[in-house]
Design a protein around this motif. Structure first.
Motif, PDB file in Angstrom:
ATOM      1  N   SER A   1       0.808  -1.232   0.000  1.00 29.15           N
ATOM      2  CA  SER A   1       0.000   0.000   0.000  1.00 29.15           C
ATOM      3  C   SER A   1       0.835   1.273   0.000  1.00 29.15           C
ATOM      4  CB  SER A   1      -0.930   0.007   1.217  1.00 29.15           C
ATOM      5  OG  SER A   1      -0.171  -0.099   2.408  1.00 29.15           O
ATOM      6  N   ARG A   2       2.057   1.198   0.542  1.00 27.91           N
ATOM      7  CA  ARG A   2       2.873   2.429   0.679  1.00 27.91           C
ATOM      8  C   ARG A   2       4.349   2.040   0.771  1.00 27.91           C
ATOM      9  NH1 ARG A   2       3.035   2.802   6.644  1.00 27.91           N
ATOM     10  NH2 ARG A   2       1.499   1.328   7.419  1.00 27.91           N
TER      11      ARG A   2
ATOM     12  N   ARG B   1      -3.260  -4.394   5.226  1.00 31.23           N
ATOM     13  CA  ARG B   1      -4.175  -4.851   6.283  1.00 31.23           C
ATOM     14  C   ARG B   1      -5.630  -4.687   5.883  1.00 31.23           C
ATOM     15  NH1 ARG B   1      -1.064  -2.047  11.162  1.00 31.23           N
ATOM     16  NH2 ARG B   1      -0.607  -0.670   9.421  1.00 31.23           N
TER      17      ARG B   1
ATOM     18  N   GLU C   1      -4.004  -9.214   8.467  1.00 32.31           N
ATOM     19  CA  GLU C   1      -3.182  -8.725   9.572  1.00 32.31           C
ATOM     20  C   GLU C   1      -2.103  -9.788   9.805  1.00 32.31           C
ATOM     21  OE1 GLU C   1      -2.773  -6.008  11.824  1.00 32.31           O
ATOM     22  OE2 GLU C   1      -1.149  -7.403  12.284  1.00 32.31           O
TER      23      GLU C   1
ATOM     24  N   ASN D   1       7.519  -8.243   1.996  1.00 33.94           N
ATOM     25  CA  ASN D   1       8.017  -6.886   2.255  1.00 33.94           C
ATOM     26  C   ASN D   1       7.497  -6.287   3.559  1.00 33.94           C
ATOM     27  OD1 ASN D   1       8.803  -3.970   1.488  1.00 33.94           O
ATOM     28  ND2 ASN D   1       6.561  -3.890   1.601  1.00 33.94           N
TER      29      ASN D   1
ATOM     30  N   TYR E   1      13.192  -5.213  16.723  1.00 39.30           N
ATOM     31  CA  TYR E   1      13.122  -5.150  15.256  1.00 39.30           C
ATOM     32  C   TYR E   1      14.359  -5.809  14.647  1.00 39.30           C
ATOM     33  CZ  TYR E   1      13.368  -3.024  10.567  1.00 39.30           C
ATOM     34  OH  TYR E   1      13.469  -2.820   9.202  1.00 39.30           O
TER      35      TYR E   1
ATOM     36  N   THR F   1      10.383   6.600   4.567  1.00 36.74           N
ATOM     37  CA  THR F   1       9.044   6.014   4.498  1.00 36.74           C
ATOM     38  C   THR F   1       8.426   6.207   5.875  1.00 36.74           C
ATOM     39  OG1 THR F   1       9.768   3.870   5.330  1.00 36.74           O
ATOM     40  CG2 THR F   1       9.876   4.164   2.942  1.00 36.74           C
TER      41      THR F   1
END
Ligand SMILES: NC(=O)c1ccc[n+]([C@@H]2O[C@H](COP(=O)([O-])OP(=O)(O)OC[C@H]3O[C@@H](n4cnc5c(N)ncnc54)[C@H](OP(=O)(O)O)[C@@H]3O)[C@@H](O)[C@H]2O)c1
Length: 232
Positions: free
Chosen positions: A15-16, A38, A63, A90, A155, A190
């Motif tokens: 989406s982005r 999502r 999700e 991704n 992360y 981003t």
């Protein structure tokens, strides 16, 4: 270079950000896409933009912290595409920057590992055996070059675990027609990378497509590609 025209790809997190760049570059090459996010509505804009390329475009929502749902997603995309050729894992989540490096709570590790490691591995484990049966597949797992930043350990550790999956699985893909590699986009502006990142999101192309476009004979598997190395 591999011709991906007419092949089907799933791009998670399309989406982005980086997923959107990858989706655009693959549509330009004639690849049919399943755009994941999502909520289907989140990929409406990119779907509209890509319609000019005349490729088939489908939207799915899931999700990725819900691993049962991820397993369903794997079945869904196989059935929608009639057999996926390219899996582009991704989507991921960033964790909170913690100046107290000993303070990240257990739940932050659980969330990060679930979305960033277990979800892509679940998709790989469901789809790669089918790719092997069909004798073709390109799998890209998006990782990170993050290093010496314990402030973001939940992360960073989740990406290191994903790297380990790719390195140790890769030898088992020898002579199957399926190539699985890692792609580090570099630090990009981003939502995840933030406004202080040195690189524009567009700089991920063409590097992000290098592990997708590996042709027969380029038996590169289990390699760590740095997208910024290919920057034009
Ligand atoms: N940006 C960087 O500097 C950088 C550096 C190294 C590695 N990376 C890696 O590059 C990849 C893409 O990062 P980005 O910067 O493009 O991120 P982004 O702009 O934050 O986009 C994240 C994408 O993932 C989806 N997503 C987020 N959480 C999700 C969840 N729980 N379940 C399902 N989908 C979810 C989002 O979809 P929605 O529309 O549903 O929100 C969105 O499409 C990630 O793997 C990241 O770790 C980025």
């Amino acid at each position: 270079m591999l011709d991906i025209k007419g092949k089907w790809a799933l791009i998670t997190g399309a989406s982005r950000g980086i997923g959107r760049q990858v989706a655009t570059a693959m549509a330009e090459k004639g690849c049919n896409l399943i755009l994941h996010s999502r909520k289907k509505a989140n990929t409406d804009a990119i779907k509209g933009e890509l319609s000019k390329f005349g490729v088939k475009l489908l939207q799915v929502e899931a999700e990725l912290s819900d691993i049962k749902r991820v397993s369903q997603l794997a079945e869904e995309v196989e059935s929608l595409s009639g057999g996926l050729g390219i899996l582009y894992n991704n989507a991921a989540i960033m964790t909170q920057y913690r100046t107290d490096i000993y303070s990240a709570p257990e739940n932050e590790y659980i969330q990060s590992f679930t979305v960033n490691t277990i979800a892509p591995i679940t998709l790989c484990n469901a789809i790669i055996p089918k790719m092997i049966t069909r004798g073709f597949g390109r799998v890209v797992n998006v990782t990170s070059g993050i290093k010496d930043e314990p402030q973001l350990m939940p992360y960073a550790a989740s990406k290191a675990a994903l790297d380990k999956y790719v390195y140790d699985m890769a030898p088992h893909l020898k002579n199957t027609g399926v190539l699985m590699n890692l792609m580090d986009p570099g630090w990009l502006r981003t939502d995840l990378g933030g406004p202080n990142a040195p690189n524009p999101v567009e700089s991920v192309i063409p590097g992000a497509l290098v592990p997708v476009l590996l042709d027969v004979g380029d038996e590169t598997c289990g390699k760590f590609y740095h997208a910024q190395d290919y920057r034009v």
